[in-house]
Design a protein around this motif. Structure first.
Motif, PDB file in Angstrom:
ATOM      1  N   ASP A 489      21.504 -71.993   0.862  1.00 37.91           N
ATOM      2  CA  ASP A 489      20.433 -72.650   0.195  1.00 37.91           C
ATOM      3  C   ASP A 489      19.004 -72.772   0.419  1.00 37.91           C
ATOM      4  OD1 ASP A 489      20.549 -73.972   2.552  1.00 37.91           O
ATOM      5  OD2 ASP A 489      21.064 -76.006   1.818  1.00 37.91           O
ATOM      6  N   CYS A 547      27.521 -74.456  -5.657  1.00 36.15           N
ATOM      7  CA  CYS A 547      27.205 -74.311  -4.320  1.00 36.15           C
ATOM      8  C   CYS A 547      27.492 -72.810  -3.921  1.00 36.15           C
ATOM      9  CB  CYS A 547      28.212 -75.239  -3.471  1.00 36.15           C
ATOM     10  SG  CYS A 547      27.816 -76.864  -3.779  1.00 36.15           S
ATOM     11  N   CYS A 551      23.806 -71.394  -7.182  1.00 39.97           N
ATOM     12  CA  CYS A 551      22.675 -71.980  -6.500  1.00 39.97           C
ATOM     13  C   CYS A 551      22.682 -71.285  -4.905  1.00 39.97           C
ATOM     14  CB  CYS A 551      22.652 -73.598  -6.322  1.00 39.97           C
ATOM     15  SG  CYS A 551      22.627 -74.302  -7.939  1.00 39.97           S
ATOM     16  N   SER A 552      23.446 -70.345  -4.872  1.00 42.46           N
ATOM     17  CA  SER A 552      23.441 -69.674  -3.512  1.00 42.46           C
ATOM     18  C   SER A 552      22.664 -68.492  -3.507  1.00 42.46           C
ATOM     19  CB  SER A 552      24.843 -69.526  -3.095  1.00 42.46           C
ATOM     20  OG  SER A 552      24.941 -68.851  -1.860  1.00 42.46           O
TER      21      SER A 552
END
Length: 772
Positions: A489, A547, A551-552
């Motif tokens: 992230d 995740c 959005c990684s």
């Protein structure tokens, strides 16, 4: 003599919470006997008997001819012993819980002689007389004229007689209220506006559940400080918490409940405190004396012991009261629960038997249709679970999960709903599930209503976003994370500017693009709050497609980010300027902490490490120049982080790290090895720049939104605990300066032995409060 109850009654009388106000109003002893002992089948035929006048002794001359109170007999209520059939579905599960709660309450104990049973002859002899209009009214008070030759004692007055409620058939009397009633919301709001109540968060001491504290979540108003002089100068997080002494004063509140508290006077609070702590302190004094004797015996066997110092220590006996000698400054009682703790799921054992030993937590009145639930957390009260809600009675050693439901003021214990049986303790799976259930961590898969709001994969960045954002895909950006990390992230970047300064960037995945406000996904993420990491697996806050994919910041793919970038002067690591913005980035590679540490130590990136480079049109394997740029960036990060870290600690920062364990697992998730997790320079490198990013963002938020800024801060340590730790360390010749955070940090750094320094850090973590 029950000191706790006596003191509690005295405190409640002073605070308007007397138990007498919540008990059912009974009349004279004869009426209470009639109400409790009258058989249900004789209610319709029996009438109250006339009171017989006792003979007065010589010492009763003052009241011998006083006023006589005459009662008109009340109308007896007819009974109906025929039970009406109850069809299925007439009573809900909540009604069952309420009825069971009332049945588990203790009836008032009246120290009255039992009424002798009447014979059938005496019962038949009393025929019901003809009723008059006066019988339909309540009891009357009538003063009969004095008999001839008698005189009335001067100053005598009639006694008030409380009308008793008629019995309806075999209906049992109203149960006694064990706790004081909670104030209604309107009354709480009015009293808080008037400064007579304060609000805060409940915290129960797990080592002594009779002790509880309320931390105010807002500064007391000037009116509240004027009404309560004890609150003058109160600062949230820096002042003493309000001490709630005893379970009665806690009034059914549990951990993390937001409660309304009425402050007590210092005199009343001290009396309540002494009565409640008397028995506990005696037990702790005995345990502490035993521990001290054992430690003294161990010290005698250690070589090179300073006999003179040992004799000095023995001359100063220590008891548990030394650490708790400071009496609380603020006392209060809970009068209402404003916001109950949302997480009311607890784990423990179920049993239909009384505990083998009757301690303070043992239940003594368990109905036949109820099971006793004993939580593993000693700060949670015992509960009652209806048997019909449990499909199969579990073994008494099985761990079960229940949800706390009703807790009326007439019940000593709350009611609970059975959820599931986890099994017996011992295995990794059961222990993991136990931890998750006890802490309210959701392990359920995301429902279809949440997943429908996500874009379909494979996904590409829309053209509108590419035009509205700053394009940083050609910059040298990479991630540094643990080798097993799957959700990347955050990323960092470094670029040498023509003027000799360095452009440093921290880039965070822009989750807000996918999680829109007030959507099903937003509500689910708010409920889960964070990703929970266990040893063998992680339980994400967001679906895995977000995740681990969208959005990684995986290497070689375009991702949306929110970036903060600084122009830093390299010699002093001073920030010259700061920039915030939404960006599009493409990570070059995924470095582990070991990879970055290898570069810091003078090595190079492994040839097997996958690296990429964005040419502006497409993504290609990284050139040797790009790999060299990554190595140079790591060295720049390390150089600047050392300067920033030294300056931060010189300005009074304090960093305490406990020993962290790392486990090796086999293919089945079972532990096969254990080792300590070492903090390396590469870890500190990332830590410094993430702190800089947080401080920069906080300063911008406070500047732009001063009325809505929500900033994270550390409260001062708990003074009593810190003094106790320093006292213990002083016996070992270690002096800690507690004047400031910087003074504590310098005292720790003065310890040369690494093992002792780590031990001192572990001891100093206990008094510290979590950031909020």
């Amino acid at each position: 003599m029950d000191l706790n109850n006596n003191q509690h009654n005295s405190v409640n009388d002073s605070s308007g919470l007397a138990d007498d106000q919540s008990r059912p109003e009974l009349t004279t002893p004869s009426e209470r006997i009639h109400q409790h002992h009258l058989p249900a089948q004789d209610t319709a035929q029996s009438q109250p008997r006339r009171r017989r006048h006792r003979k007065k002794g010589n010492n009763d001359t003052a009241n011998q001819h006083g006023p006589i109170v005459h009662r008109e007999p009340r109308q007896a209520a007819a009974t109906n012993n025929q039970q009406q059939p109850v069809t299925d579905g007439q009573s809900s599960h909540r009604d069952k819980l309420t009825a069971a709660a009332h049945s588990s309450a203790e009836l008032p104990q009246n120290d009255l002689p039992s009424e002798p049973p009447r014979s059938k002859r005496s019962q038949n002899h009393q025929q019901p007389r003809k009723q008059t209009a006066a019988d339909t009214t309540n009891w009357r008070l009538r003063k009969l004229p004095n008999e001839p030759g008698t005189s009335q004692a001067p100053g005598s007055a009639m006694r008030a007689v409380t009308p008793a409620k008629p019995l309806h058939g075999s209906q049992s009397p109203a149960p006694r209220k064990v706790f004081a009633e909670h104030y209604p919301p309107k009354k709480v709001t009015a009293l808080m506006d008037a400064g007579l109540l304060v609000r805060g968060v409940m915290r129960i001491n797990p080592k002594n559940p009779t002790d509880a504290y309320v931390s105010l979540d807002e500064s007391p108003s000037p009116l509240a400080q004027r009404k309560n002089p004890e609150l003058q100068g109160y600062v949230v997080g820096n002042s003493s918490d309000i001490y709630i002494c005893g379970k009665d004063s806690r009034n059914r509140a549990i951990n993390n409940d937001v409660v309304a508290v009425k402050l007590l006077t210092r005199k009343a609070g001290r009396q309540l405190y002494k009565a409640n702590r008397m028995g506990y302190d005696k037990r702790m004094d005995k345990i502490t004396a035993q521990r001290r004797a054992r430690l003294d015996r161990m010290a005698d066997n250690v070589k090179n012991v300073n006999a003179e110092a040992a004799s000095d220590d023995a001359a100063e006996p220590q008891t548990s009261n030394d650490s708790g000698a400071r009496m609380p400054e603020l006392f209060g009682v809970v009068v209402a629960i404003i916001t109950p703790n949302a997480d009311r799921v607890f784990v423990g054992t179920l049993s239909n038997r009384l505990p083998a030993h009757r301690d303070s937590r043992a239940s003594d009145n368990i109905p036949l249709d109820m099971l006793q639930f004993k939580p593993l957390d000693p700060a949670v009260p015992l509960m009652l679970v209806p048997k019909d809600s449990v499909p199969e009675i579990p073994h008494h050693k099985d761990i079960c999960a229940v949800r706390m439901e009703l807790w009326p003021e007439t019940s000593k214990y709350p009611m609970a709903t059975y959820l599931k049986c986890l099994g017996q303790r011992g295995s990794v799976e059961i222990e993991t599930e136990l931890i998750l259930e006890e802490n309210g961590v959701s392990t359920e898969p995301f429902p279809p209503t949440v997943l429908r709001s996500l874009p379909k994969t494979p996904w590409k960045i829309p053209a509108t976003e590419l035009k509205s954002r700053t394009d940083l895909r050609t910059a040298c950006i990479f991630t540094i994370d643990p080798p097993t990390a799957r959700d990347l992230d955050d990323a960092v970047s470094c670029q040498l500017l023509p003027n000799g300064n360095v452009l440093i960037g921290v880039h965070i995945a822009d989750v807000s693009f996918f999680v829109r406000p007030h959507t099903a996904l937003d509500r689910m993420a708010k409920q889960r709050a964070t990703t929970t990491y266990m040893v063998q697996r992680a339980y994400p806050m967001l679906p895995a497609v977000l995740c681990e994919d969208l959005c990684s910041l995986n290497p070689g793919v375009d991702r949306l980010a929110f970036s903060v970038m600084w122009e830093i002067e390299p010699e002093s690591a001073t920030v010259c300027s700061t920039w915030f913005g939404r960006t599009v980035i493409s990570s070059a590679c995924k470095l582990s902490y070991d990879d970055a540490q290898h570069v810091i130590d003078g090595g190079h990136l492994a040839d097997s490490l996958a690296c990429f480079e964005h040419t502006g049109v497409r993504v290609a394997p990284a050139s040797q120049q790009r790999r060299s740029d990554i190595e140079a960036s790591v060295l720049w990060f390390f150089r600047l982080s050392k300067i920033m870290r030294k300056r931060r600690f010189d300005e009074g920062a304090l960093s305490l790290h406990s020993v962290r364990l790392s486990f090796d697992l086999d293919d089945n998730g079972q532990p096969i090895g254990c080792r300590t997790y070492d903090i390396k320079d590469s870890n500190r490198l990332i830590e410094e720049f993430m702190l800089l990013a947080n401080m920069s963002v906080a300063a911008r938020i406070e500047a732009c939104f001063p009325d809505a800024a929500l900033l994270r801060r550390h409260s001062p340590p708990l003074e009593r605990r810190l003094d106790e730790v320093c006292r213990q360390l002083s016996h070992s010749g270690i002096d800690i300066d507690t004047q400031s955070a910087g003074a504590i940090s310098r005292s720790i750094q003065d310890i040369s032995d690494p093992a002792i320094r780590y031990t001192v850090e572990e001891m100093l973590i206990s008094p510290m409060q979590r950031a909020a």
